[in-house]
Design a protein around this motif. Sequence first.
Motif, PDB file in Angstrom:
ATOM      1  N   GLY A  98      35.145 -14.318  35.846  1.00  0.00           N
ATOM      2  CA  GLY A  98      35.388 -15.754  35.715  1.00  0.00           C
ATOM      3  C   GLY A  98      35.805 -16.088  34.292  1.00  0.00           C
ATOM      4  N   ALA A  99      36.164 -17.372  34.112  1.00  0.00           N
ATOM      5  CA  ALA A  99      36.509 -17.820  32.750  1.00  0.00           C
ATOM      6  C   ALA A  99      35.248 -18.063  31.939  1.00  0.00           C
ATOM      7  CB  ALA A  99      37.342 -19.096  32.826  1.00  0.00           C
ATOM      8  N   LEU A 103      33.921 -18.030  27.609  1.00  0.00           N
ATOM      9  CA  LEU A 103      33.336 -19.056  26.743  1.00  0.00           C
ATOM     10  C   LEU A 103      32.064 -18.504  26.094  1.00  0.00           C
ATOM     11  CD1 LEU A 103      33.650 -22.062  29.235  1.00  0.00           C
ATOM     12  CD2 LEU A 103      35.288 -21.311  27.503  1.00  0.00           C
ATOM     13  N   PHE A 124      33.352 -30.121  29.197  1.00  0.00           N
ATOM     14  CA  PHE A 124      32.690 -29.199  30.138  1.00  0.00           C
ATOM     15  C   PHE A 124      31.294 -28.846  29.589  1.00  0.00           C
ATOM     16  CE2 PHE A 124      32.846 -24.707  32.042  1.00  0.00           C
ATOM     17  CZ  PHE A 124      32.537 -25.158  33.315  1.00  0.00           C
ATOM     18  N   TYR A 127      30.014 -25.785  27.229  1.00  0.00           N
ATOM     19  CA  TYR A 127      30.253 -25.616  25.790  1.00  0.00           C
ATOM     20  C   TYR A 127      28.976 -25.844  24.991  1.00  0.00           C
ATOM     21  CZ  TYR A 127      35.090 -26.305  27.386  1.00  0.00           C
ATOM     22  OH  TYR A 127      36.274 -26.222  28.063  1.00  0.00           O
ATOM     23  N   ASN A 170      39.970 -27.913  25.070  1.00  0.00           N
ATOM     24  CA  ASN A 170      40.166 -27.733  26.505  1.00  0.00           C
ATOM     25  C   ASN A 170      41.306 -28.644  26.948  1.00  0.00           C
ATOM     26  OD1 ASN A 170      38.291 -28.744  29.455  1.00  0.00           O
ATOM     27  ND2 ASN A 170      39.770 -27.115  29.250  1.00  0.00           N
ATOM     28  N   ASN A 174      38.757 -30.895  31.399  1.00  0.00           N
ATOM     29  CA  ASN A 174      37.733 -31.308  32.344  1.00  0.00           C
ATOM     30  C   ASN A 174      36.717 -32.093  31.507  1.00  0.00           C
ATOM     31  OD1 ASN A 174      35.684 -31.506  34.203  1.00  0.00           O
ATOM     32  ND2 ASN A 174      35.236 -29.321  34.304  1.00  0.00           N
ATOM     33  N   ASP A 202      40.122 -23.259  25.697  1.00  0.00           N
ATOM     34  CA  ASP A 202      39.879 -23.089  27.129  1.00  0.00           C
ATOM     35  C   ASP A 202      41.094 -23.642  27.880  1.00  0.00           C
ATOM     36  OD1 ASP A 202      39.077 -23.212  29.759  1.00  0.00           O
ATOM     37  OD2 ASP A 202      37.114 -24.095  29.355  1.00  0.00           O
ATOM     38  N   ILE A 204      41.953 -22.937  31.138  1.00  0.00           N
ATOM     39  CA  ILE A 204      41.793 -22.619  32.562  1.00  0.00           C
ATOM     40  C   ILE A 204      42.661 -23.502  33.471  1.00  0.00           C
ATOM     41  CG2 ILE A 204      39.720 -24.083  32.787  1.00  0.00           C
ATOM     42  CD1 ILE A 204      39.907 -20.820  34.614  1.00  0.00           C
ATOM     43  N   TYR A 205      43.011 -24.723  32.984  1.00  0.00           N
ATOM     44  CA  TYR A 205      43.859 -25.613  33.802  1.00  0.00           C
ATOM     45  C   TYR A 205      45.314 -25.605  33.338  1.00  0.00           C
ATOM     46  CZ  TYR A 205      39.393 -27.334  35.515  1.00  0.00           C
ATOM     47  OH  TYR A 205      38.146 -27.414  36.086  1.00  0.00           O
ATOM     48  N   SER A 235      40.522 -18.751  38.884  1.00  0.00           N
ATOM     49  CA  SER A 235      39.750 -19.623  39.786  1.00  0.00           C
ATOM     50  C   SER A 235      40.544 -20.822  40.279  1.00  0.00           C
ATOM     51  CB  SER A 235      38.498 -20.137  39.075  1.00  0.00           C
ATOM     52  OG  SER A 235      37.668 -19.072  38.721  1.00  0.00           O
ATOM     53  N   LYS A 236      41.175 -21.536  39.356  1.00  0.00           N
ATOM     54  CA  LYS A 236      41.791 -22.819  39.722  1.00  0.00           C
ATOM     55  C   LYS A 236      43.227 -22.610  40.224  1.00  0.00           C
ATOM     56  CE  LYS A 236      38.054 -24.366  37.610  1.00  0.00           C
ATOM     57  NZ  LYS A 236      36.919 -25.083  38.131  1.00  0.00           N
ATOM     58  N   ARG A 244      35.412 -14.499  41.163  1.00  0.00           N
ATOM     59  CA  ARG A 244      34.954 -14.326  39.789  1.00  0.00           C
ATOM     60  C   ARG A 244      35.912 -13.429  39.000  1.00  0.00           C
ATOM     61  NH1 ARG A 244      34.020 -18.030  38.943  1.00  0.00           N
ATOM     62  NH2 ARG A 244      32.721 -17.783  37.101  1.00  0.00           N
ATOM     63  N   TYR A 322      41.139 -33.819  38.118  1.00  0.00           N
ATOM     64  CA  TYR A 322      40.078 -34.819  38.016  1.00  0.00           C
ATOM     65  C   TYR A 322      40.641 -36.174  37.627  1.00  0.00           C
ATOM     66  CZ  TYR A 322      37.593 -30.412  37.490  1.00  0.00           C
ATOM     67  OH  TYR A 322      37.138 -29.141  37.674  1.00  0.00           O
TER      68      TYR A 322
HETATM   69  N1  PLP Z   1      36.318 -24.088  31.826  1.00  0.00           N
HETATM   70  C1  PLP Z   1      36.422 -25.292  32.414  1.00  0.00           C
HETATM   71  C2  PLP Z   1      36.928 -26.434  31.625  1.00  0.00           C
HETATM   72  C3  PLP Z   1      36.070 -25.466  33.757  1.00  0.00           C
HETATM   73  O1  PLP Z   1      36.177 -26.679  34.327  1.00  0.00           O
HETATM   74  C4  PLP Z   1      35.572 -24.353  34.480  1.00  0.00           C
HETATM   75  C5  PLP Z   1      35.123 -24.486  35.876  1.00  0.00           C
HETATM   76  O2  PLP Z   1      34.929 -25.557  36.415  1.00  0.00           O
HETATM   77  C6  PLP Z   1      35.470 -23.121  33.823  1.00  0.00           C
HETATM   78  C7  PLP Z   1      35.862 -23.024  32.501  1.00  0.00           C
HETATM   79  C8  PLP Z   1      34.899 -21.929  34.512  1.00  0.00           C
HETATM   80  O3  PLP Z   1      35.820 -21.262  35.301  1.00  0.00           O
HETATM   81  P1  PLP Z   1      35.371 -20.008  36.172  1.00  0.00           P
HETATM   82  O4  PLP Z   1      34.866 -20.526  37.473  1.00  0.00           O
HETATM   83  O5  PLP Z   1      36.602 -19.167  36.319  1.00  0.00           O
HETATM   84  O6  PLP Z   1      34.305 -19.274  35.420  1.00  0.00           O
END
Ligand code: PLP
Length: 389
Positions: A98-99, A103, A124, A127, A170, A174, A202, A204-205, A235-236, A244, A322
């Motif tokens: 996972g991401a 972190l 998020f 952090y 980020n 999120n 971060d 991830i998006y 994941s996203k 994962r 979101y």
């Molecule tokens: N970073 C942010 C900003 C997220 O919103 C999320 C998951 O909601 C993650 C990291 C974690 O991602 P992962 O499910 O791949 O661990």
Amino acid sequence: MEFAKRVKGLKPEGAYAVLAYSQKLEARGQDIIHLEIGQPDFLTFPDIVEAGVDAIRTGQTRYNPPAGVPKLREVIARDAGIRRGVNILPEQVVVGPGAKPGLFFPTMALVDPGDRVLYPDPGFPTYEAMIVAAGGIPVPMPLLEENDFSLDFEAFDTLMDDRVKMIILNSPGNPTGGVILKADLEKIAKAAIQYDCWVLSDEIYSRLIYDNLSAPSIASLPGMMERTIIVDGFSKTYAMTGWRLGYMIAPVPLAERLALLMTHAVGCTATFTQFAGIQALTGSQEQADRVVEEYRKRRDLMVDGLNSLPGVSCRKPQGAFYAFPNIRKTGFSSQKLSLKLLDEVGVASLSGTDFGKNGQGYLRLCYATSPESITRALERIATCLGQIV
Ligand code: PLP
């Protein structure tokens, strides 16, 4: 019996807590629309599933190197480098489950007790939790609605000094969906270089971005690759939350330390999952792109609907999935309204305060759900607000 200080202050993540509570209501027969948890409602794309299943069948079920399967590290380096316009070596890539490990482990590797770490608020919740777990001092960095949820630079300038070890970014973010534009990243990069600190970015998006905008990576700015850790994952973008699979990209000496943390914390990431990841990055991107277009339509449906509700105003988020409406004019606190919506009309949302104190006055609604559910949720919220505003 005493627990260590590093775990005493840990709190559950709001999304999981509300999900558990709303599932209890469902078990009692209440019909709930879930807008709380941040995950795609799509199934993992079939070619990726096939690659994962095939990997299990052909014996990819053993340990692999802690930093990841070499082929996946290579493919990630190429893909992440092209998308960000930077040169990335496979040795800079550390794959994780996972991401989130992207972190946690860099924070463990870089933050000593007493170091200050700036992080977005609202942001998020992981952090703050991991800064505390590392013994660092969490310093919330306000985001401003007027600034489309980029940083409040007046506050940022007062928070930056030479005690800051790391800045967490980020974008797209999120819970706000906000994107930090290049001009703002340049200001942050300048401060990071001036005060000689790390940036944990971060991203991830990064693929969930709308209206032909782009979310630039701070790593692509001059002098930043050597002090940035890029975090991204599957994941996203590929609807792979349960597989994962994620990664961190760091300067080689740091990547080696991160691989050691991986060795001792988890050993390695599931091998067959990584083969699915190779397919995700090397196969057709058509499904991933199509899903982004679908999220854009849902975003518009959600945001237009929210803006027609009494006491609610919502900026159009440029990324992630979101909506973060301002609900101050309803007269309710975020927590009260979120609970009221769940208890009275069966709409599960998150209070903005689940993402820090600057989230007061907002709700987070995830629109990675069907347009029918979004429409029904908006009708229910309208009924609830119509009675009180
Ligand atoms: N970073 C942010 C900003 C997220 O919103 C999320 C998951 O909601 C993650 C990291 C974690 O991602 P992962 O499910 O791949 O661990």
